[in-house]
Design a protein around this motif. Structure first.
Motif, short mmCIF file in Angstrom:
data_model
loop_
_atom_site.label_atom_id
_atom_site.label_comp_id
_atom_site.label_asym_id
_atom_site.label_seq_id
_atom_site.Cartn_x
_atom_site.Cartn_y
_atom_site.Cartn_z
N THR A 363 0.82 -1.21 0.00
CA THR A 363 0.00 0.00 0.00
C THR A 363 0.85 1.26 0.00
O THR A 363 0.32 2.36 -0.18
CB THR A 363 -0.92 0.03 1.23
OG1 THR A 363 -0.14 0.10 2.42
CG2 THR A 363 -1.80 -1.21 1.27
N MET A 364 2.14 1.13 0.20
CA MET A 364 3.03 2.29 0.25
C MET A 364 3.28 2.86 -1.15
O MET A 364 3.39 2.11 -2.12
CB MET A 364 4.39 1.89 0.85
CG MET A 364 4.38 1.49 2.29
SD MET A 364 6.01 0.88 2.79
CE MET A 364 7.05 2.27 2.36
N PRO A 365 3.40 4.17 -1.28
CA PRO A 365 3.82 4.75 -2.56
C PRO A 365 5.21 4.24 -2.94
O PRO A 365 6.10 4.16 -2.09
CB PRO A 365 3.85 6.26 -2.26
CG PRO A 365 2.94 6.43 -1.08
CD PRO A 365 3.09 5.19 -0.26
N HIS A 366 5.36 3.84 -4.19
CA HIS A 366 6.62 3.30 -4.71
C HIS A 366 7.03 2.01 -3.97
O HIS A 366 8.21 1.68 -3.91
CB HIS A 366 7.74 4.34 -4.62
CG HIS A 366 7.39 5.67 -5.20
ND1 HIS A 366 7.09 5.83 -6.55
CD2 HIS A 366 7.25 6.88 -4.63
CE1 HIS A 366 6.80 7.12 -6.77
NE2 HIS A 366 6.87 7.76 -5.63
N GLY A 367 6.07 1.32 -3.43
CA GLY A 367 6.35 0.10 -2.68
C GLY A 367 6.28 -1.14 -3.54
O GLY A 367 6.55 -1.12 -4.74
N LEU A 368 5.85 -2.24 -2.92
CA LEU A 368 5.87 -3.54 -3.60
C LEU A 368 4.94 -3.58 -4.80
O LEU A 368 5.21 -4.29 -5.77
CB LEU A 368 5.49 -4.64 -2.60
CG LEU A 368 6.49 -4.88 -1.47
CD1 LEU A 368 5.92 -5.87 -0.46
CD2 LEU A 368 7.81 -5.39 -2.03
N GLN A 369 3.84 -2.83 -4.76
CA GLN A 369 2.92 -2.84 -5.89
C GLN A 369 3.57 -2.28 -7.14
O GLN A 369 3.23 -2.69 -8.26
CB GLN A 369 1.64 -2.07 -5.55
CG GLN A 369 0.58 -2.07 -6.64
CD GLN A 369 0.05 -3.46 -6.99
OE1 GLN A 369 0.29 -4.44 -6.30
NE2 GLN A 369 -0.67 -3.55 -8.10
N GLU A 370 4.51 -1.38 -6.98
CA GLU A 370 5.24 -0.85 -8.12
C GLU A 370 6.30 -1.83 -8.60
O GLU A 370 6.56 -1.95 -9.80
CB GLU A 370 5.89 0.47 -7.73
CG GLU A 370 6.61 1.19 -8.86
CD GLU A 370 7.14 2.55 -8.46
OE1 GLU A 370 8.37 2.69 -8.37
OE2 GLU A 370 6.31 3.44 -8.20
N GLN A 371 6.90 -2.57 -7.68
CA GLN A 371 8.00 -3.48 -8.00
C GLN A 371 7.50 -4.85 -8.46
O GLN A 371 7.99 -5.39 -9.46
CB GLN A 371 8.91 -3.64 -6.79
CG GLN A 371 9.47 -2.33 -6.25
CD GLN A 371 9.95 -2.45 -4.83
OE1 GLN A 371 10.28 -3.54 -4.36
NE2 GLN A 371 9.98 -1.34 -4.11
N ILE A 372 6.56 -5.41 -7.72
CA ILE A 372 6.04 -6.77 -8.00
C ILE A 372 4.52 -6.68 -7.90
O ILE A 372 3.93 -7.09 -6.91
CB ILE A 372 6.58 -7.81 -7.01
CG1 ILE A 372 8.08 -7.62 -6.78
CG2 ILE A 372 6.32 -9.23 -7.52
CD1 ILE A 372 8.63 -8.47 -5.65
N PRO A 373 3.85 -6.13 -8.90
CA PRO A 373 2.42 -5.81 -8.77
C PRO A 373 1.52 -7.02 -8.61
O PRO A 373 1.71 -8.06 -9.25
CB PRO A 373 2.12 -5.07 -10.08
CG PRO A 373 3.18 -5.52 -11.04
CD PRO A 373 4.40 -5.76 -10.20
N LEU A 374 0.55 -6.89 -7.73
CA LEU A 374 -0.52 -7.87 -7.59
C LEU A 374 -1.65 -7.48 -8.54
O LEU A 374 -2.18 -6.37 -8.43
CB LEU A 374 -1.02 -7.91 -6.16
CG LEU A 374 -0.05 -8.46 -5.11
CD1 LEU A 374 -0.63 -8.27 -3.71
CD2 LEU A 374 0.25 -9.93 -5.37
N PRO A 375 -2.04 -8.35 -9.46
CA PRO A 375 -3.12 -8.01 -10.39
C PRO A 375 -4.37 -7.55 -9.65
O PRO A 375 -4.79 -8.15 -8.67
CB PRO A 375 -3.36 -9.33 -11.13
CG PRO A 375 -2.06 -10.06 -11.04
CD PRO A 375 -1.50 -9.71 -9.70
N GLY A 376 -4.92 -6.42 -10.12
CA GLY A 376 -6.16 -5.92 -9.57
C GLY A 376 -6.02 -4.91 -8.44
O GLY A 376 -6.95 -4.17 -8.15
N LEU A 377 -4.84 -4.88 -7.81
CA LEU A 377 -4.65 -3.97 -6.69
C LEU A 377 -4.28 -2.59 -7.22
O LEU A 377 -3.28 -2.42 -7.93
CB LEU A 377 -3.55 -4.48 -5.75
CG LEU A 377 -3.34 -3.69 -4.46
CD1 LEU A 377 -4.58 -3.76 -3.59
CD2 LEU A 377 -2.13 -4.22 -3.71
N THR A 378 -5.09 -1.60 -6.91
CA THR A 378 -4.87 -0.25 -7.40
C THR A 378 -4.77 0.71 -6.24
O THR A 378 -5.15 0.39 -5.11
CB THR A 378 -5.99 0.20 -8.33
OG1 THR A 378 -7.24 0.12 -7.64
CG2 THR A 378 -6.05 -0.68 -9.58
N ASP A 379 -4.27 1.91 -6.51
CA ASP A 379 -4.14 2.94 -5.48
C ASP A 379 -5.51 3.38 -5.00
O ASP A 379 -6.48 3.38 -5.75
CB ASP A 379 -3.38 4.15 -6.03
CG ASP A 379 -1.93 3.81 -6.35
OD1 ASP A 379 -1.42 2.87 -5.72
OD2 ASP A 379 -1.37 4.48 -7.22
#
Length: 379
Positions: A363-379
């Motif tokens: 959930t962090m800005p520039h965190g894991l979602q940016e590096q290894i994204p989980l499909p469907g998870l958005t800001d």
């Protein structure tokens, strides 16, 4: 899908038979205490995923405190770690699958150790532009000690009740750094030619094999994980043909399975290296005895992806798919593949037994979602 190849049995080189061809991929869950002790969050996280595959693998566990790459990383560096590791192994084996402890040393990437003021080492003292802490050259005496510490970590895994270990020779850890022509400029027995650059990984492998043999544990599983290439634009540590040569040396020593790490969104399970008309899995299968299964993964989100990955490999690891739906394999076995959840939501993120730090990292800005994204998870 219940008659799929994914759910068929698979026998490892040491004769251990797995009930299926799936693996819970080794993923750092950043759930440990600052000194690498197991927490209840980690136990719950892996117990929830104990049904994912025939092999359930932990995230990388450092074998020396100065090998810690990230706060919250699992440790296997001292005897006081054993009790926690035993709880972890018990949870991982609760569904009858094999519990594997992955062991490593971060080398220059040991940012977690640097934060603790520990001496960070690499094969060669040099400038790494992305690193903002001092990195020193590892001495020959330190190399000898570290090889022994990989063996001690293996013995702790045995004492804790794990069914095997996986040596982390990938993702820019110290073993890979020794093999990389970019980071290894040594002129002693640990650097120079390809064979000398492979000497440290091989020495670690030999010591681990020695400990397993001394423990009289013929069923104890020894896995080996590799990054098949190290290419970052103009910066080339090695190409796939180099790693094929190292892997032949590894196979000559003996491993029970080979795990090919294709990390990052630029790879898929069927990716082909530049200049080759075969996939990574095909290239490594071609040099590997039939008795040594080859595991592949990356971008495996559905049962169909897993089946497709097995066109070239013997086994397939589930990473993000297992984070999203811990019941992936149970639903597949029950003939309910259509019920497998393949996308993450913010609500789901906090309800699938992830350690709090891991969920927060997504959930962090520039965190894991940016590096290894989980499909469907958005800001």
């Amino acid at each position: 899908m219940t008659e799929s190849k994914v759910l068929s049995s698979l026998t490892l080189a040491n004769g251990v038979t797995l009930p299926n061809r799936l693996m819970l991929a080794p993923m750092c869950d950043i759930g440990s205490t600052p000194d690498g002790q197991v927490t209840q969050e980690q136990v719950d996280y892996l117990r929830a995923r104990a049904g994912i595959g025939g092999l359930i693998v932990t995230g990388y566990a450092f074998v020396q405190p100065n090998g810690s790459s990230i706060p919250g990383q699992l440790g296997d560096s001292k005897d006081s770690d054993i009790d926690g590791l035993r709880k972890l192994a018990t949870a991982m084996k609760s569904r009858g699958n094999k519990a594997i402890l992955q062991i490593c040393h971060g080398g220059r990437e040991a940012a977690g150790a640097a934060q603790q003021g520990l001496r960070v080492v690499a094969p060669t003292k040099m400038t790494f532009p992305w690193i903002n802490y001092p990195v020193e050259e590892i001495t020959t005496d330190e190399i000898t000690t570290l090889i022994s510490d990989f063996g001690k970590a293996t013995q702790r895994a045995i004492d804790a009740g794990f069914d095997g270990i996986e040596i982390h020779n990938c993702n820019h850890d110290l073993l890979q750094q020794f093999f990389s022509a970019y980071s290894n400029h040594r002129t002693d027995e640990w650097g120079g030619s390809l064979e000398k650059r492979a000497a440290f990984p091989l020495a670690v492998l030999k010591e681990v094999r020695r400990v397993i043999a001394a423990a009289n544990k013929p069923d104890f599983i020894l896995g080996w994980r590799i990054s098949p290439e190290e290419i970052h634009g103009e910066n080339v540590g090695y190409v796939v043909d180099d790693m094929l040569k190292e892997t032949k040396l590894v196979l000559a020593e003996g491993i029970d399975y080979l795990n090919i790490s294709l990390t990052g969104t630029q790879y898929r399970f069927d990716s082909k290296p530049a200049g080759h008309d075969q996939t990574f899995a095909q290239l490594f299968k071609a040099i590997t005895p039939d008795t040594v299964p080859v595991f592949i993964g990356s971008q495996v989100h559905t049962p169909e992806d897993a089946e497709a990955a097995l066109a070239d490999a013997d086994g397939v690891y589930l990473a993000r798919a297992a984070l999203i739906d811990p019941e992936f394999t149970d639903k597949l076995k029950a003939g309910k593949a259509e019920e497998i959840v393949t996308t993450m939501s913010k609500d789901r993120l906090n309800n699938v037994q992830l350690p709090k730090a891991l969920a927060y990292g997504y959930t962090m800005p520039h965190g894991l979602q940016e590096q290894i994204p989980l499909p469907g998870l958005t800001d």
